[in-house]
Design an enzyme around this catalytic site. Structure first.
Site, short mmCIF file in Angstrom:
data_model
loop_
_atom_site.label_atom_id
_atom_site.label_comp_id
_atom_site.label_asym_id
_atom_site.label_seq_id
_atom_site.Cartn_x
_atom_site.Cartn_y
_atom_site.Cartn_z
N TYR A 142 -6.64 4.62 -3.43
CA TYR A 142 -7.75 5.67 -3.25
C TYR A 142 -9.05 5.25 -3.48
O TYR A 142 -9.96 5.76 -2.74
CB TYR A 142 -7.26 6.86 -4.00
CG TYR A 142 -7.65 7.99 -3.91
CD1 TYR A 142 -7.55 8.67 -2.66
CD2 TYR A 142 -8.70 8.78 -4.57
CE1 TYR A 142 -7.82 10.06 -2.25
CE2 TYR A 142 -9.11 10.01 -4.52
CZ TYR A 142 -8.67 10.66 -3.29
OH TYR A 142 -9.40 11.87 -2.85
N LYS A 146 -11.98 5.54 -0.77
CA LYS A 146 -13.01 6.55 -0.83
C LYS A 146 -14.67 5.65 -1.28
O LYS A 146 -15.59 6.13 -0.90
CB LYS A 146 -13.21 7.38 -2.13
CG LYS A 146 -11.83 8.30 -1.67
CD LYS A 146 -12.11 9.40 -0.51
CE LYS A 146 -11.12 10.20 -0.37
NZ LYS A 146 -11.53 11.16 0.65
N THR A 177 -6.00 22.11 -5.80
CA THR A 177 -5.15 22.14 -4.40
C THR A 177 -3.85 21.80 -4.57
O THR A 177 -3.59 21.08 -5.46
CB THR A 177 -5.95 21.40 -3.45
OG1 THR A 177 -5.96 19.84 -3.88
CG2 THR A 177 -7.42 21.91 -3.48
#
Length: 228
Positions: A142, A146, A177
Site C-alpha cells: 500500500y 501511494k 469507511t
C-alpha cells in the site's frame, strides 16, 4: 453546471463525494467495476452516466472510455484496495493487485481522460493516504502504491499546467469507511468509527479543491484525525 468523473463511488469517500456533487446539481460520470455495480450507481444517482471497467485489469481502460465524453471539470480517483500483511506473508497476487489498482490504473485512466479535462481546464484529484507520506510495517504494498501515486500526481501537475489544468493530491489519515473497518479486522483491532475522520470531511475538502478560484492551485492537502 459542472461535470465530474469519479471512481470509487460505490462506497466510502467516493460515494460521499458523488452524493455531494449530485445533490448540488452537477453532472456525474461514475466508473463501475461491472454491470451490477453500474446499475446500483444509476439507481443511487439518477441522471448519472456510468462507465464499466475493472481497475484490476487496467489495460482495458482506454477502450472502455467513451469517445463522446463531455468536458470534465474534474476527475477524482477515490477507488483503492489495501491488504495489511507482512511482505513475507503476502501473496504475489496481493502485492501486484494493490499496485495495479492503486497506481497503474489511475495512471492509465488519467492518460485516457487528459483531453476532456484539458478542454474544461479542469482538475485531477488523487485521493491518496497518509501511507503516501509515511511508511509502516505490514503496509509495504500500500505504501509503494501511494508513494508512487504521489510522484505521478506531482509530475502530472507540472506537465498539465501549460493546459490550464490543476492537479491535487489529498492525504487523509484513517477515515471511517468500510475499508477502514476491513483494515482493523486485518490488524486484529476493535473498530470505532467515531475515532476517525468522517468521509464527509474529506469529501468537503475535495469539493473545495474542485471549486477553487482560477487564481490558485492546491498541490497537496494533508488531513489527520483530531483525537485530542
Amino acid at each position: 453546471m459542472s461535470t465530474h468523473f469519479v471512481t470509487g463511488a460505490t462506497s466510502g469517500i467516493g460515494e460521499v463525494l458523488a452524493r455531494q456533487l449530485h445533490d448540488r446539481g452537477d453532472d456525474l460520470v461514475l466508473l463501475a467495476r461491472n454491470d451490477d455495480k453500474a446499475t446500483r450507481l444509476a439507481e443511487a444517482f439518477p441522471g448519472c452516466r456510468t462507465v464499466v471497467a475493472d481497475l484490476a485489469g487496467p489495460e482495458a481502460l482506454s477502450d472502455a472510455i467513451p469517445v463522446d465524453l463531455p468536458d470534465l471539470d474534474s476527475v477524482v480517483h477515490a477507488a483503492g484496495v489495501v491488504d495489511v500483511a507482512l511482505v513475507a506473508e503476502s501473496s504475489a497476487e496481493s502485492l501486484a493487485q494493490t499496485v495495479v489498482v492503486n497506481l497503474v490504473a489511475p495512471m492509465l485512466l488519467t492518460r485516457a481522460l487528459l483531453e476532456p479535462v484539458r478542454r474544461a481546464r479542469g482538475t485531477h484529484v488523487f485521493v491518496n493516504s497518509g501511507s503516501g507520506i509515511n511508511a509502516n510495517p505490514q503496509w509495504a504494498s500500500y505504501n509503494a502504491s501511494k508513494f508512487g501515486l504521489r510522484g505521478f500526481a506531482a509530475a502530472l501537475g507540472q506537465e498539465e499546467a501549460a493546459h490550464g489544468v490543476r492537479v491535487s493530491s489529498v492525504f487523509p489519515g484513517r477515515t471511517a469507511t468500510a475499508m477502514q473497518q476491513q483494515v482493523h479486522e486485518q490488524e486484529g483491532k476493535e473498530y470505532d468509527a467515531t475515532e476517525w475522520i468522517r468521509p464527509e470531511t474529506v469529501a468537503g475538502s475535495i469539493l473545495r479543491i474542485i471549486d477553487l478560484g482560477r487564481d490558485a492551485t492546491v498541490p497537496e492537502v494533508v488531513i489527520r484525525p483530531n483525537r485530542g
